[in-house]
Design a protein around this motif. Sequence first.
Motif, PDB file in Angstrom:
ATOM      1  N   PRO A   1       0.806  -1.225   0.000  1.00 42.93           N
ATOM      2  CA  PRO A   1       0.000   0.000   0.000  1.00 42.93           C
ATOM      3  C   PRO A   1       0.843   1.281   0.000  1.00 42.93           C
ATOM      4  O   PRO A   1       0.414   2.300  -0.538  1.00 42.93           O
ATOM      5  CB  PRO A   1      -0.819  -0.124   1.295  1.00 42.93           C
ATOM      6  N   LEU A   2       2.027   1.218   0.612  1.00 46.45           N
ATOM      7  CA  LEU A   2       2.883   2.401   0.657  1.00 46.45           C
ATOM      8  C   LEU A   2       3.391   2.767  -0.731  1.00 46.45           C
ATOM      9  O   LEU A   2       3.506   3.951  -1.074  1.00 46.45           O
ATOM     10  CB  LEU A   2       4.062   2.164   1.605  1.00 46.45           C
ATOM     11  N   PHE A   3       3.695   1.767  -1.539  1.00 46.06           N
ATOM     12  CA  PHE A   3       4.065   2.021  -2.928  1.00 46.06           C
ATOM     13  C   PHE A   3       2.839   2.455  -3.737  1.00 46.06           C
ATOM     14  O   PHE A   3       2.880   3.450  -4.475  1.00 46.06           O
ATOM     15  CB  PHE A   3       4.668   0.758  -3.560  1.00 46.06           C
ATOM     16  N   GLU A   4       1.754   1.688  -3.616  1.00 45.98           N
ATOM     17  CA  GLU A   4       0.560   1.944  -4.430  1.00 45.98           C
ATOM     18  C   GLU A   4       0.058   3.367  -4.286  1.00 45.98           C
ATOM     19  O   GLU A   4      -0.318   4.015  -5.269  1.00 45.98           O
ATOM     20  CB  GLU A   4      -0.560   0.965  -4.054  1.00 45.98           C
ATOM     21  N   HIS A   5       0.027   3.869  -3.060  1.00 40.40           N
ATOM     22  CA  HIS A   5      -0.573   5.171  -2.787  1.00 40.40           C
ATOM     23  C   HIS A   5       0.457   6.284  -2.599  1.00 40.40           C
ATOM     24  O   HIS A   5       0.109   7.375  -2.137  1.00 40.40           O
ATOM     25  CB  HIS A   5      -1.457   5.082  -1.538  1.00 40.40           C
ATOM     26  N   HIS A   6       1.715   6.042  -2.982  1.00 35.22           N
ATOM     27  CA  HIS A   6       2.743   7.070  -2.845  1.00 35.22           C
ATOM     28  C   HIS A   6       2.409   8.264  -3.742  1.00 35.22           C
ATOM     29  O   HIS A   6       1.903   8.105  -4.857  1.00 35.22           O
ATOM     30  CB  HIS A   6       4.109   6.502  -3.222  1.00 35.22           C
ATOM     31  N   SER A   7       2.702   9.461  -3.256  1.00 36.77           N
ATOM     32  CA  SER A   7       2.334  10.682  -3.976  1.00 36.77           C
ATOM     33  C   SER A   7       3.010  10.811  -5.341  1.00 36.77           C
ATOM     34  O   SER A   7       2.533  11.566  -6.202  1.00 36.77           O
ATOM     35  CB  SER A   7       2.681  11.911  -3.122  1.00 36.77           C
TER      36      SER A   7
ATOM     37  N   LYS B   1      12.043 -14.565  -9.759  1.00 40.89           N
ATOM     38  CA  LYS B   1      11.026 -14.896  -8.765  1.00 40.89           C
ATOM     39  C   LYS B   1      10.385 -13.590  -8.319  1.00 40.89           C
ATOM     40  O   LYS B   1      11.090 -12.652  -7.929  1.00 40.89           O
ATOM     41  CB  LYS B   1      11.652 -15.633  -7.583  1.00 40.89           C
ATOM     42  N   MET B   2       9.075 -13.528  -8.373  1.00 34.72           N
ATOM     43  CA  MET B   2       8.389 -12.250  -8.201  1.00 34.72           C
ATOM     44  C   MET B   2       7.202 -12.348  -7.256  1.00 34.72           C
ATOM     45  O   MET B   2       6.465 -13.335  -7.267  1.00 34.72           O
ATOM     46  CB  MET B   2       7.909 -11.769  -9.577  1.00 34.72           C
ATOM     47  N   ARG B   3       7.027 -11.331  -6.427  1.00 34.91           N
ATOM     48  CA  ARG B   3       5.804 -11.160  -5.659  1.00 34.91           C
ATOM     49  C   ARG B   3       5.216  -9.801  -6.012  1.00 34.91           C
ATOM     50  O   ARG B   3       5.942  -8.850  -6.318  1.00 34.91           O
ATOM     51  CB  ARG B   3       6.080 -11.264  -4.159  1.00 34.91           C
ATOM     52  N   VAL B   4       3.888  -9.716  -5.971  1.00 36.12           N
ATOM     53  CA  VAL B   4       3.244  -8.527  -6.507  1.00 36.12           C
ATOM     54  C   VAL B   4       2.170  -7.990  -5.566  1.00 36.12           C
ATOM     55  O   VAL B   4       1.458  -8.743  -4.898  1.00 36.12           O
ATOM     56  CB  VAL B   4       2.636  -8.837  -7.901  1.00 36.12           C
ATOM     57  N   TRP B   5       2.076  -6.665  -5.554  1.00 38.53           N
ATOM     58  CA  TRP B   5       0.962  -5.956  -4.921  1.00 38.53           C
ATOM     59  C   TRP B   5       0.260  -5.205  -6.039  1.00 38.53           C
ATOM     60  O   TRP B   5       0.818  -4.296  -6.651  1.00 38.53           O
ATOM     61  CB  TRP B   5       1.453  -4.982  -3.862  1.00 38.53           C
ATOM     62  N   GLU B   6      -0.999  -5.592  -6.328  1.00 38.66           N
ATOM     63  CA  GLU B   6      -1.717  -5.014  -7.460  1.00 38.66           C
ATOM     64  C   GLU B   6      -2.581  -3.833  -7.035  1.00 38.66           C
ATOM     65  O   GLU B   6      -3.283  -3.893  -6.016  1.00 38.66           O
ATOM     66  CB  GLU B   6      -2.583  -6.068  -8.136  1.00 38.66           C
ATOM     67  N   ARG B   7      -2.517  -2.816  -7.841  1.00 39.38           N
ATOM     68  CA  ARG B   7      -3.357  -1.633  -7.646  1.00 39.38           C
ATOM     69  C   ARG B   7      -4.830  -2.035  -7.687  1.00 39.38           C
ATOM     70  O   ARG B   7      -5.309  -2.576  -8.665  1.00 39.38           O
ATOM     71  CB  ARG B   7      -3.036  -0.640  -8.782  1.00 39.38           C
TER      72      ARG B   7
ATOM     73  N   GLY C   1      -4.629  -5.643  -4.276  1.00 41.18           N
ATOM     74  CA  GLY C   1      -3.762  -6.056  -3.186  1.00 41.18           C
ATOM     75  C   GLY C   1      -2.829  -7.180  -3.581  1.00 41.18           C
ATOM     76  O   GLY C   1      -2.442  -7.315  -4.744  1.00 41.18           O
ATOM     77  N   ALA C   2      -2.462  -8.009  -2.619  1.00 38.40           N
ATOM     78  CA  ALA C   2      -1.569  -9.136  -2.881  1.00 38.40           C
ATOM     79  C   ALA C   2      -2.327 -10.205  -3.661  1.00 38.40           C
ATOM     80  O   ALA C   2      -3.365 -10.679  -3.232  1.00 38.40           O
ATOM     81  CB  ALA C   2      -1.045  -9.703  -1.566  1.00 38.40           C
ATOM     82  N   THR C   3      -1.801 -10.571  -4.827  1.00 36.56           N
ATOM     83  CA  THR C   3      -2.417 -11.619  -5.632  1.00 36.56           C
ATOM     84  C   THR C   3      -1.373 -12.701  -5.912  1.00 36.56           C
ATOM     85  O   THR C   3      -0.180 -12.497  -5.735  1.00 36.56           O
ATOM     86  CB  THR C   3      -2.965 -11.074  -6.964  1.00 36.56           C
ATOM     87  N   LEU C   4      -1.853 -13.850  -6.372  1.00 35.50           N
ATOM     88  CA  LEU C   4      -0.950 -14.969  -6.637  1.00 35.50           C
ATOM     89  C   LEU C   4      -0.190 -14.807  -7.938  1.00 35.50           C
ATOM     90  O   LEU C   4       0.810 -15.505  -8.159  1.00 35.50           O
ATOM     91  CB  LEU C   4      -1.740 -16.285  -6.653  1.00 35.50           C
ATOM     92  N   ALA C   5      -0.634 -13.903  -8.803  1.00 39.72           N
ATOM     93  CA  ALA C   5       0.059 -13.698 -10.073  1.00 39.72           C
ATOM     94  C   ALA C   5      -0.397 -12.394 -10.711  1.00 39.72           C
ATOM     95  O   ALA C   5      -1.493 -11.906 -10.447  1.00 39.72           O
ATOM     96  CB  ALA C   5      -0.221 -14.858 -11.024  1.00 39.72           C
ATOM     97  N   CYS C   6       0.470 -11.855 -11.571  1.00 39.99           N
ATOM     98  CA  CYS C   6       0.145 -10.654 -12.344  1.00 39.99           C
ATOM     99  C   CYS C   6       0.899 -10.751 -13.662  1.00 39.99           C
ATOM    100  O   CYS C   6       2.133 -10.691 -13.686  1.00 39.99           O
ATOM    101  CB  CYS C   6       0.550  -9.400 -11.581  1.00 39.99           C
ATOM    102  N   GLY C   7       0.158 -10.898 -14.765  1.00 41.35           N
ATOM    103  CA  GLY C   7       0.783 -11.078 -16.061  1.00 41.35           C
ATOM    104  C   GLY C   7       1.535  -9.852 -16.537  1.00 41.35           C
ATOM    105  O   GLY C   7       2.679  -9.945 -16.992  1.00 41.35           O
ATOM    106  N   THR C   8       0.899  -8.675 -16.462  1.00 43.29           N
ATOM    107  CA  THR C   8       1.593  -7.458 -16.879  1.00 43.29           C
ATOM    108  C   THR C   8       2.778  -7.178 -15.965  1.00 43.29           C
ATOM    109  O   THR C   8       3.802  -6.653 -16.401  1.00 43.29           O
ATOM    110  CB  THR C   8       0.637  -6.249 -16.887  1.00 43.29           C
ATOM    111  N   GLY C   9       2.651  -7.556 -14.690  1.00 45.17           N
ATOM    112  CA  GLY C   9       3.746  -7.374 -13.750  1.00 45.17           C
ATOM    113  C   GLY C   9       4.949  -8.237 -14.093  1.00 45.17           C
ATOM    114  O   GLY C   9       6.108  -7.811 -13.971  1.00 45.17           O
TER     115      GLY C   9
END
Length: 279
Positions: free
Chosen positions: A182-188, A208-214, A217-225
Amino acid sequence: MYFAKYQGLGNDFILIDNRSSSKLLLSSEQILKMCNRHFGIGADGIIFVLAGNEISDYGMRIFNSDGSEPEMCGNGIRCLVSFISTLEKFEKTSKTYKISTLAGIISAELQTKKQVKVEMGIPLLLNKQIPTTLKDKNNTVINYPLEIEKEIWPVTCINIGNPHCVTFIKNSDLIDLEKLGPLFEHHSVFPERINTEFVEVIRSNYLKMRVWERGAGATLACGTGACASVVAGVVAKKNDRICTVELPGGCLSIEWMEDNGKVYMTGSAEEVFTGQYTQ
Protein backbone atom coordinates in the motif's frame (compact mmCIF):
# COMPACT_ATOMS: atom_id res chain seq x y z
CA MET A 1 -27.11 -14.39 -14.68
CA TYR A 2 -24.74 -16.98 -16.13
CA PHE A 3 -21.08 -16.60 -15.13
CA ALA A 4 -17.86 -18.57 -15.33
CA LYS A 5 -15.03 -18.53 -12.81
CA TYR A 6 -11.50 -18.71 -14.26
CA GLN A 7 -8.00 -18.55 -12.85
CA GLY A 8 -4.61 -17.83 -14.37
CA LEU A 9 -1.88 -18.96 -11.95
CA GLY A 10 -4.30 -18.39 -9.07
CA ASN A 11 -5.25 -14.87 -10.18
CA ASP A 12 -9.01 -15.45 -10.32
CA PHE A 13 -11.78 -13.73 -12.26
CA ILE A 14 -15.52 -13.86 -12.82
CA LEU A 15 -16.30 -13.84 -16.55
CA ILE A 16 -19.56 -12.33 -17.82
CA ASP A 17 -20.84 -12.54 -21.41
CA ASN A 18 -21.83 -8.91 -22.11
CA ARG A 19 -21.94 -9.11 -25.93
CA SER A 20 -25.71 -8.58 -26.15
CA SER A 21 -25.71 -5.13 -24.54
CA SER A 22 -23.84 -1.86 -25.07
CA LYS A 23 -24.12 -1.25 -21.31
CA LEU A 24 -22.47 -3.30 -18.58
CA LEU A 25 -24.83 -5.86 -17.10
CA LEU A 26 -23.68 -5.18 -13.54
CA SER A 27 -23.58 -2.05 -11.39
CA SER A 28 -20.58 -1.00 -9.30
CA GLU A 29 -22.33 -2.28 -6.18
CA GLN A 30 -22.98 -5.68 -7.77
CA ILE A 31 -19.34 -5.96 -8.89
CA LEU A 32 -18.14 -5.37 -5.33
CA LYS A 33 -20.62 -7.90 -3.94
CA MET A 34 -19.78 -10.61 -6.45
CA CYS A 35 -16.02 -10.25 -5.84
CA ASN A 36 -16.45 -10.53 -2.07
CA ARG A 37 -15.04 -13.89 -0.96
CA HIS A 38 -17.39 -14.19 2.01
CA PHE A 39 -20.69 -12.82 0.71
CA GLY A 40 -20.31 -13.32 -3.04
CA ILE A 41 -18.59 -15.60 -5.54
CA GLY A 42 -15.13 -14.30 -4.71
CA ALA A 43 -12.54 -13.05 -7.21
CA ASP A 44 -9.67 -10.65 -7.82
CA GLY A 45 -11.85 -9.01 -10.46
CA ILE A 46 -14.72 -9.23 -12.94
CA ILE A 47 -14.19 -9.35 -16.71
CA PHE A 48 -16.90 -8.47 -19.21
CA VAL A 49 -16.72 -9.89 -22.75
CA LEU A 50 -17.97 -7.22 -25.14
CA ALA A 51 -18.96 -7.42 -28.79
CA GLY A 52 -16.21 -6.70 -31.29
CA ASN A 53 -16.02 -3.89 -33.83
CA GLU A 54 -14.39 -3.18 -37.18
CA ILE A 55 -10.88 -3.68 -35.77
CA SER A 56 -11.38 -6.29 -33.04
CA ASP A 57 -13.04 -9.67 -32.58
CA TYR A 58 -14.14 -8.91 -29.01
CA GLY A 59 -13.88 -6.21 -26.36
CA MET A 60 -12.75 -6.46 -22.74
CA ARG A 61 -13.63 -4.43 -19.64
CA ILE A 62 -12.17 -5.46 -16.31
CA PHE A 63 -12.88 -4.24 -12.78
CA ASN A 64 -10.80 -4.97 -9.70
CA SER A 65 -12.31 -6.29 -6.50
CA ASP A 66 -12.37 -2.73 -5.09
CA GLY A 67 -14.42 -1.51 -8.07
CA SER A 68 -11.60 0.34 -9.84
CA GLU A 69 -11.06 -0.23 -13.57
CA PRO A 70 -7.54 -0.93 -14.86
CA GLU A 71 -6.60 -0.55 -18.51
CA MET A 72 -6.13 -4.31 -18.99
CA CYS A 73 -4.83 -7.42 -17.24
CA GLY A 74 -2.37 -10.03 -18.49
CA ASN A 75 -3.73 -13.00 -16.56
CA GLY A 76 -7.25 -11.76 -17.17
CA ILE A 77 -6.93 -11.58 -20.94
CA ARG A 78 -5.72 -15.20 -21.05
CA CYS A 79 -8.82 -16.21 -19.06
CA LEU A 80 -10.97 -14.08 -21.38
CA VAL A 81 -9.65 -15.86 -24.49
CA SER A 82 -10.24 -19.29 -22.97
CA PHE A 83 -13.79 -18.22 -22.00
CA ILE A 84 -14.43 -16.90 -25.52
CA SER A 85 -13.38 -20.22 -27.02
CA THR A 86 -15.99 -21.90 -24.80
CA LEU A 87 -18.68 -19.43 -25.87
CA GLU A 88 -17.76 -20.10 -29.50
CA LYS A 89 -17.57 -23.85 -28.87
CA PHE A 90 -14.18 -23.74 -30.61
CA GLU A 91 -12.52 -27.15 -30.41
CA LYS A 92 -9.47 -26.78 -32.68
CA THR A 93 -5.94 -26.44 -31.33
CA SER A 94 -5.10 -22.85 -32.23
CA LYS A 95 -6.81 -19.54 -32.94
CA THR A 96 -5.77 -15.89 -32.66
CA TYR A 97 -8.12 -13.19 -31.39
CA LYS A 98 -7.84 -9.40 -31.48
CA ILE A 99 -9.19 -7.99 -28.22
CA SER A 100 -10.09 -4.32 -27.73
CA THR A 101 -9.03 -3.03 -24.28
CA LEU A 102 -8.53 0.36 -22.66
CA ALA A 103 -4.82 -0.18 -23.38
CA GLY A 104 -5.48 -0.70 -27.10
CA ILE A 105 -5.85 -3.77 -29.31
CA ILE A 106 -4.24 -6.90 -27.85
CA SER A 107 -3.56 -9.97 -29.97
CA ALA A 108 -3.88 -13.29 -28.14
CA GLU A 109 -3.31 -16.81 -29.46
CA LEU A 110 -5.26 -19.71 -27.98
CA GLN A 111 -2.67 -22.50 -28.18
CA THR A 112 -4.70 -25.05 -26.24
CA LYS A 113 -7.83 -24.75 -24.12
CA LYS A 114 -5.61 -24.05 -21.10
CA GLN A 115 -2.66 -22.23 -22.70
CA VAL A 116 -2.66 -18.73 -24.23
CA LYS A 117 0.11 -16.60 -25.73
CA VAL A 118 -0.47 -12.86 -25.63
CA GLU A 119 1.23 -10.09 -27.59
CA MET A 120 1.49 -7.46 -24.85
CA GLY A 121 2.77 -4.63 -27.06
CA ILE A 122 5.71 -2.27 -26.68
CA PRO A 123 6.54 -1.22 -23.10
CA LEU A 124 6.52 2.49 -22.30
CA LEU A 125 9.43 3.88 -20.28
CA LEU A 126 9.01 7.66 -20.14
CA ASN A 127 7.92 8.97 -16.75
CA LYS A 128 4.85 10.75 -18.20
CA GLN A 129 3.72 7.47 -19.75
CA ILE A 130 3.69 5.60 -16.41
CA PRO A 131 2.62 8.18 -15.04
CA THR A 132 4.95 9.28 -12.24
CA THR A 133 6.59 12.49 -11.09
CA LEU A 134 9.87 10.57 -10.69
CA LYS A 135 12.37 10.97 -13.54
CA ASP A 136 16.05 10.64 -14.30
CA LYS A 137 18.07 12.66 -16.83
CA ASN A 138 16.48 10.73 -19.71
CA ASN A 139 12.93 11.28 -18.40
CA THR A 140 12.77 7.58 -17.55
CA VAL A 141 12.78 5.88 -14.14
CA ILE A 142 15.54 3.26 -14.12
CA ASN A 143 17.14 2.23 -10.81
CA TYR A 144 15.76 5.42 -9.31
CA PRO A 145 16.24 5.74 -5.51
CA LEU A 146 12.75 5.96 -3.99
CA GLU A 147 12.46 6.34 -0.21
CA ILE A 148 9.80 4.19 1.48
CA GLU A 149 9.74 3.68 5.25
CA LYS A 150 13.15 5.40 5.62
CA GLU A 151 14.69 2.85 3.25
CA ILE A 152 15.93 3.48 -0.29
CA TRP A 153 14.42 1.23 -2.95
CA PRO A 154 15.95 1.30 -6.45
CA VAL A 155 12.88 1.30 -8.69
CA THR A 156 12.32 0.96 -12.42
CA CYS A 157 8.95 2.06 -13.78
CA ILE A 158 7.26 0.53 -16.84
CA ASN A 159 3.85 0.93 -18.42
CA ILE A 160 2.77 -2.17 -20.31
CA GLY A 161 -0.96 -1.73 -20.53
CA ASN A 162 -1.00 -0.48 -16.95
CA PRO A 163 1.62 1.11 -14.65
CA HIS A 164 4.26 -0.86 -12.77
CA CYS A 165 7.02 -0.09 -10.30
CA VAL A 166 9.66 -2.86 -10.19
CA THR A 167 12.28 -3.17 -7.50
CA PHE A 168 14.95 -5.89 -7.39
CA ILE A 169 15.72 -7.45 -4.01
CA LYS A 170 17.85 -10.26 -2.60
CA ASN A 171 15.08 -12.40 -1.07
CA SER A 172 11.47 -11.96 -2.18
CA ASP A 173 10.20 -14.32 0.54
CA LEU A 174 11.19 -11.85 3.26
CA ILE A 175 9.14 -8.93 1.89
CA ASP A 176 6.28 -7.74 4.10
CA LEU A 177 3.90 -7.33 1.18
CA GLU A 178 0.86 -6.28 3.22
CA LYS A 179 2.85 -3.43 4.76
CA LEU A 180 4.94 -2.24 1.81
CA GLY A 181 2.43 -2.77 -1.00
CA PRO A 182 0.00 0.00 0.00
CA LEU A 183 2.88 2.40 0.66
CA PHE A 184 4.07 2.02 -2.93
CA GLU A 185 0.56 1.94 -4.43
CA HIS A 186 -0.57 5.17 -2.79
CA HIS A 187 2.74 7.07 -2.85
CA SER A 188 2.33 10.68 -3.98
CA VAL A 189 4.80 10.19 -6.88
CA PHE A 190 2.23 7.89 -8.56
CA PRO A 191 -0.84 10.06 -9.27
CA GLU A 192 -2.86 7.13 -10.67
CA ARG A 193 -1.52 4.62 -8.13
CA ILE A 194 0.85 1.82 -9.12
CA ASN A 195 1.30 -1.94 -9.29
CA THR A 196 4.47 -3.00 -7.48
CA GLU A 197 6.72 -6.01 -8.14
CA PHE A 198 9.40 -7.23 -5.74
CA VAL A 199 11.75 -9.30 -7.90
CA GLU A 200 14.56 -11.69 -7.07
CA VAL A 201 16.99 -12.73 -9.83
CA ILE A 202 17.55 -16.46 -9.42
CA ARG A 203 19.38 -16.78 -12.75
CA SER A 204 19.71 -14.48 -15.75
CA ASN A 205 16.77 -16.31 -17.35
CA TYR A 206 14.73 -17.03 -14.21
CA LEU A 207 13.06 -14.47 -11.94
CA LYS A 208 11.03 -14.90 -8.76
CA MET A 209 8.39 -12.25 -8.20
CA ARG A 210 5.80 -11.16 -5.66
CA VAL A 211 3.24 -8.53 -6.51
CA TRP A 212 0.96 -5.96 -4.92
CA GLU A 213 -1.72 -5.01 -7.46
CA ARG A 214 -3.36 -1.63 -7.65
CA GLY A 215 -6.96 -2.11 -6.55
CA ALA A 216 -6.61 -5.81 -5.70
CA GLY A 217 -3.76 -6.06 -3.19
CA ALA A 218 -1.57 -9.14 -2.88
CA THR A 219 -2.42 -11.62 -5.63
CA LEU A 220 -0.95 -14.97 -6.64
CA ALA A 221 0.06 -13.70 -10.07
CA CYS A 222 0.14 -10.65 -12.34
CA GLY A 223 0.78 -11.08 -16.06
CA THR A 224 1.59 -7.46 -16.88
CA GLY A 225 3.75 -7.37 -13.75
CA ALA A 226 5.77 -10.36 -14.96
CA CYS A 227 6.28 -8.61 -18.30
CA ALA A 228 7.28 -5.37 -16.58
CA SER A 229 9.75 -7.25 -14.39
CA VAL A 230 11.56 -8.75 -17.38
CA VAL A 231 11.68 -5.39 -19.18
CA ALA A 232 12.91 -3.66 -16.03
CA GLY A 233 15.61 -6.28 -15.60
CA VAL A 234 16.80 -5.88 -19.18
CA VAL A 235 17.07 -2.06 -19.02
CA ALA A 236 18.73 -2.34 -15.60
CA LYS A 237 21.09 -5.05 -16.96
CA LYS A 238 19.96 -7.75 -14.54
CA ASN A 239 18.42 -10.49 -16.73
CA ASP A 240 17.97 -11.84 -20.26
CA ARG A 241 15.22 -10.93 -22.73
CA ILE A 242 13.69 -14.41 -22.43
CA CYS A 243 12.80 -15.41 -18.88
CA THR A 244 10.68 -17.71 -16.82
CA VAL A 245 8.99 -15.68 -14.10
CA GLU A 246 7.97 -17.60 -11.00
CA LEU A 247 5.00 -16.19 -9.12
CA PRO A 248 3.25 -17.61 -6.04
CA GLY A 249 0.61 -19.17 -8.33
CA GLY A 250 2.99 -20.64 -10.92
CA CYS A 251 5.25 -19.66 -13.82
CA LEU A 252 4.91 -17.50 -16.91
CA SER A 253 7.16 -17.45 -19.99
CA ILE A 254 8.07 -13.87 -20.99
CA GLU A 255 10.02 -12.69 -24.04
CA TRP A 256 10.93 -9.09 -24.93
CA MET A 257 11.74 -9.18 -28.63
CA GLU A 258 14.69 -7.05 -29.72
CA ASP A 259 13.62 -6.74 -33.36
CA ASN A 260 10.09 -5.34 -32.91
CA GLY A 261 10.25 -4.20 -29.27
CA LYS A 262 7.13 -6.17 -28.30
CA VAL A 263 6.67 -8.32 -25.21
CA TYR A 264 5.07 -11.77 -25.41
CA MET A 265 3.59 -13.64 -22.46
CA THR A 266 2.61 -17.32 -22.43
CA GLY A 267 0.78 -18.98 -19.57
CA SER A 268 -2.19 -20.98 -18.39
CA ALA A 269 -5.89 -20.12 -18.09
CA GLU A 270 -8.32 -22.60 -16.57
CA GLU A 271 -12.05 -22.74 -15.95
CA VAL A 272 -12.80 -23.40 -12.28
CA PHE A 273 -16.60 -23.61 -12.34
CA THR A 274 -19.70 -22.05 -13.88
CA GLY A 275 -23.02 -21.11 -12.35
CA GLN A 276 -26.05 -18.87 -12.18
CA TYR A 277 -25.80 -15.76 -10.03
CA THR A 278 -28.98 -14.49 -8.36
CA GLN A 279 -28.82 -10.72 -8.03
